[in-house]
Design an enzyme around this catalytic site. Structure first.
Site, PDB file in Angstrom:
ATOM      1  N   ASP A 104       0.841  -1.205   0.000  1.00  0.00           N
ATOM      2  CA  ASP A 104       0.000   0.000   0.000  1.00  0.00           C
ATOM      3  C   ASP A 104       0.872   1.248   0.000  1.00  0.00           C
ATOM      4  OD1 ASP A 104      -2.830   1.212   0.580  1.00  0.00           O
ATOM      5  OD2 ASP A 104      -1.430   2.259   1.907  1.00  0.00           O
ATOM      6  N   TYR A 128       3.268   9.586  -0.543  1.00  0.00           N
ATOM      7  CA  TYR A 128       4.362   8.979   0.231  1.00  0.00           C
ATOM      8  C   TYR A 128       5.726   9.161  -0.454  1.00  0.00           C
ATOM      9  CZ  TYR A 128       0.398   6.439   2.392  1.00  0.00           C
ATOM     10  OH  TYR A 128      -0.791   6.093   2.987  1.00  0.00           O
ATOM     11  N   LYS A 146      -2.678   5.930  -4.446  1.00  0.00           N
ATOM     12  CA  LYS A 146      -3.790   6.865  -4.169  1.00  0.00           C
ATOM     13  C   LYS A 146      -3.523   8.227  -4.806  1.00  0.00           C
ATOM     14  CE  LYS A 146      -3.680   4.730   0.427  1.00  0.00           C
ATOM     15  NZ  LYS A 146      -2.245   4.582   0.746  1.00  0.00           N
ATOM     16  N   HIS A 205      -7.485   9.533  -1.911  1.00  0.00           N
ATOM     17  CA  HIS A 205      -6.815   9.499  -0.603  1.00  0.00           C
ATOM     18  C   HIS A 205      -7.687  10.125   0.507  1.00  0.00           C
ATOM     19  CE1 HIS A 205      -2.448   9.144   1.005  1.00  0.00           C
ATOM     20  NE2 HIS A 205      -3.303   8.980   1.996  1.00  0.00           N
TER      21      HIS A 205
HETATM   22  N1  LIG Z   1      -5.271   6.347   3.582  1.00  0.00           N
HETATM   23  C1  LIG Z   1      -4.729   7.079   4.536  1.00  0.00           C
HETATM   24  O1  LIG Z   1      -5.100   8.241   4.740  1.00  0.00           O
HETATM   25  C2  LIG Z   1      -3.654   6.478   5.375  1.00  0.00           C
HETATM   26  C3  LIG Z   1      -3.201   7.164   6.536  1.00  0.00           C
HETATM   27  C4  LIG Z   1      -2.206   6.545   7.297  1.00  0.00           C
HETATM   28  C5  LIG Z   1      -1.675   5.328   6.926  1.00  0.00           C
HETATM   29  N2  LIG Z   1      -2.107   4.704   5.781  1.00  0.00           N
HETATM   30  C6  LIG Z   1      -1.562   3.402   5.343  1.00  0.00           C
HETATM   31  O2  LIG Z   1      -1.615   2.481   6.437  1.00  0.00           O
HETATM   32  C7  LIG Z   1      -0.306   1.972   6.707  1.00  0.00           C
HETATM   33  C8  LIG Z   1      -0.151   1.626   8.170  1.00  0.00           C
HETATM   34  O3  LIG Z   1      -0.414   2.742   8.998  1.00  0.00           O
HETATM   35  P1  LIG Z   1       0.724   3.581   9.764  1.00  0.00           P
HETATM   36  O4  LIG Z   1       2.005   3.517   9.001  1.00  0.00           O
HETATM   37  O5  LIG Z   1       0.161   4.925  10.040  1.00  0.00           O
HETATM   38  O6  LIG Z   1       0.879   2.894  11.191  1.00  0.00           O
HETATM   39  P2  LIG Z   1       0.844   1.419  11.857  1.00  0.00           P
HETATM   40  O7  LIG Z   1       0.980   0.372  10.831  1.00  0.00           O
HETATM   41  O8  LIG Z   1      -0.310   1.422  12.775  1.00  0.00           O
HETATM   42  O9  LIG Z   1       2.135   1.487  12.775  1.00  0.00           O
HETATM   43  C9  LIG Z   1       3.432   1.610  12.274  1.00  0.00           C
HETATM   44  C10 LIG Z   1       4.378   1.818  13.471  1.00  0.00           C
HETATM   45  O10 LIG Z   1       4.357   0.671  14.316  1.00  0.00           O
HETATM   46  C11 LIG Z   1       5.660   0.101  14.398  1.00  0.00           C
HETATM   47  N3  LIG Z   1       5.481  -1.363  14.338  1.00  0.00           N
HETATM   48  C12 LIG Z   1       5.160  -2.098  13.258  1.00  0.00           C
HETATM   49  N4  LIG Z   1       5.047  -3.406  13.581  1.00  0.00           N
HETATM   50  C13 LIG Z   1       5.305  -3.498  14.895  1.00  0.00           C
HETATM   51  C14 LIG Z   1       5.374  -4.571  15.801  1.00  0.00           C
HETATM   52  N5  LIG Z   1       5.120  -5.819  15.412  1.00  0.00           N
HETATM   53  N6  LIG Z   1       5.683  -4.308  17.096  1.00  0.00           N
HETATM   54  C15 LIG Z   1       5.926  -3.044  17.510  1.00  0.00           C
HETATM   55  N7  LIG Z   1       5.876  -1.971  16.693  1.00  0.00           N
HETATM   56  C16 LIG Z   1       5.589  -2.200  15.396  1.00  0.00           C
HETATM   57  C17 LIG Z   1       6.424   0.633  13.218  1.00  0.00           C
HETATM   58  O11 LIG Z   1       7.800   0.747  13.521  1.00  0.00           O
HETATM   59  P3  LIG Z   1       9.016   0.358  12.502  1.00  0.00           P
HETATM   60  O12 LIG Z   1       8.601   0.730  11.108  1.00  0.00           O
HETATM   61  O13 LIG Z   1      10.144   1.182  13.019  1.00  0.00           O
HETATM   62  O14 LIG Z   1       9.260  -1.114  12.675  1.00  0.00           O
HETATM   63  C18 LIG Z   1       5.809   2.030  13.064  1.00  0.00           C
HETATM   64  O15 LIG Z   1       6.366   2.916  13.982  1.00  0.00           O
HETATM   65  C19 LIG Z   1       0.603   3.126   6.225  1.00  0.00           C
HETATM   66  O16 LIG Z   1       1.930   2.744   6.093  1.00  0.00           O
HETATM   67  C20 LIG Z   1      -0.090   3.486   4.928  1.00  0.00           C
HETATM   68  O17 LIG Z   1       0.227   2.547   3.915  1.00  0.00           O
HETATM   69  C21 LIG Z   1      -3.094   5.271   5.018  1.00  0.00           C
END
Ligand SMILES: NC(=O)c1ccc[n+]([C@@H]2O[C@H](COP(=O)([O-])OP(=O)(O)OC[C@H]3O[C@@H](n4cnc5c(N)ncnc54)[C@H](OP(=O)(O)O)[C@@H]3O)[C@@H](O)[C@H]2O)c1
Length: 273
Positions: free
Chosen positions: A48, A53, A78, A110
């Site tokens: 994704d 990004y 997106k 998005h």
């Molecule tokens: N459509 C939208 O508006 C929107 C908005 C936000 C996000 N997104 C999408 O959703 C994806 C995921 O959301 P997100 O990046 O906001 O946050 P997330 O997946 O909820 O959390 C990512 C964070 O958690 C840590 N982490 C990952 N796996 C872990 C584990 N097993 N144990 C402990 N910590 C862990 C990562 O650290 P490290 O990377 O340092 O390991 C990073 O700091 C994004 O990357 C993006 O593709 C979309």
């Protein structure tokens, strides 16, 4: 869903993996290629990204280098807020496709930019009708945005990607999407790491010999919500995929459902400018 490569059938028949790697805030120059390669080696088949990004080219390079056939990998990207509008979106799509260097499986709006999202949707209808993309959808759409789209279009979005985790269980939205055949997809499923020390999640994790992150991702799957955890850490990328060998009981699901408190770590769609 029993395996990392299991898929859900979207309402147009397109198969989308239940689990993908999110790459928001994953640096193009130093991180994204290694993260995507690790994910593909682990068995992930969905990535994704987004034009916002700024790492689509890196995602594309990693996919090509991986040796996994491109048609086995589900790519989501997106259209960003300042690219919206009919002609603008058609151009943004071409730019993303060129950067990725491959076909896009799922193209999402998005955020629902008030003035332009209806025209943006018309562009997605066009891309879908031309066969340029296998599925189209939205992100951060509330029920009222989805209802508004229904007024102007016969094409129902295949996916709605929204912030979703036990502390923001989006009950009304999930119900609306289920009723209308729209697949919900969880962003920030791991609360960006902020709630992984929750004692209730920790207790459930201990009982299963799993980590809090694995319990939350498993909860997504048992709610039939597609999930896209982000990590650049190889051990965590593997950990987040290792969620197919245990099951949350009905009681454990109830405990997790009870954590819902409407807590957001990102913006509310109606307040996002
Ligand atoms: N459509 C939208 O508006 C929107 C908005 C936000 C996000 N997104 C999408 O959703 C994806 C995921 O959301 P997100 O990046 O906001 O946050 P997330 O997946 O909820 O959390 C990512 C964070 O958690 C840590 N982490 C990952 N796996 C872990 C584990 N097993 N144990 C402990 N910590 C862990 C990562 O650290 P490290 O990377 O340092 O390991 C990073 O700091 C994004 O990357 C993006 O593709 C979309």
């Amino acid at each position: 869903m029993k395996h990392l490569q299991d898929t859900v059938k979207l309402h147009n028949g397109t198969e989308m993996p239940w689990v993908g790697l999110g790459v928001y805030k994953v640096d193009e120059a130093t991180e994204v290629e290694q993260a995507v390669e690790t994910a593909l080696e682990t068995g992930y088949r969905s990535i994704d990204t987004a034009s916002f990004y700024d790492n689509e080219a890196g995602v594309g390079r990693a996919v090509k280098r991986s040796g996994v056939p491109e048609d086995e990998i589900f790519i989501t990207t997106k259209v960003w807020n300042d690219q919206q509008g009919y002609e603008e979106t058609l151009r943004a799509f071409e730019a993303s496709r060129e950067k990725l260097g491959m076909d896009i499986d799922l193209y999402l709006i998005h955020w629902p930019v008030k003035e332009t999202y209806r025209d943006t949707w018309r562009a997605l209808e066009k891309l879908y009708a031309r066969g340029d993309v296998r599925a189209v959808g939205v992100s951060n759409f509330e029920p009222h945005h989805l209802q508004e789209l229904r007024q102007v279009s016969d094409l129902v979005p295949m996916v709605n990607q929204v912030e979703y985790h036990p502390w923001l269980a989006q009950k009304e939205l999930l119900e609306y999407c289920r009723t209308n055949g729209i697949q919900l997809e969880a962003w920030s499923p791991l609360t960006r790491g902020r709630k992984l020390d929750d004692p209730i999640v920790g207790r459930i994790a201990g009982r299963h010999g799993k980590t809090p992150a694995q319990v939350i991702l498993r909860w997504d799957l048992q709610q039939e919500v597609v999930t896209i955890p982000k990590s650049v850490t190889p051990a965590r990328i593997r950990e987040n995929a290792d969620i197919f060998d245990f099951e949350l009981s009905a009681e454990e699901q109830r405990e997790l459902n009870a954590l819902d408190a409407g807590i957001r770590f990102g913006k509310h769609p109606d307040e996002f400018a």
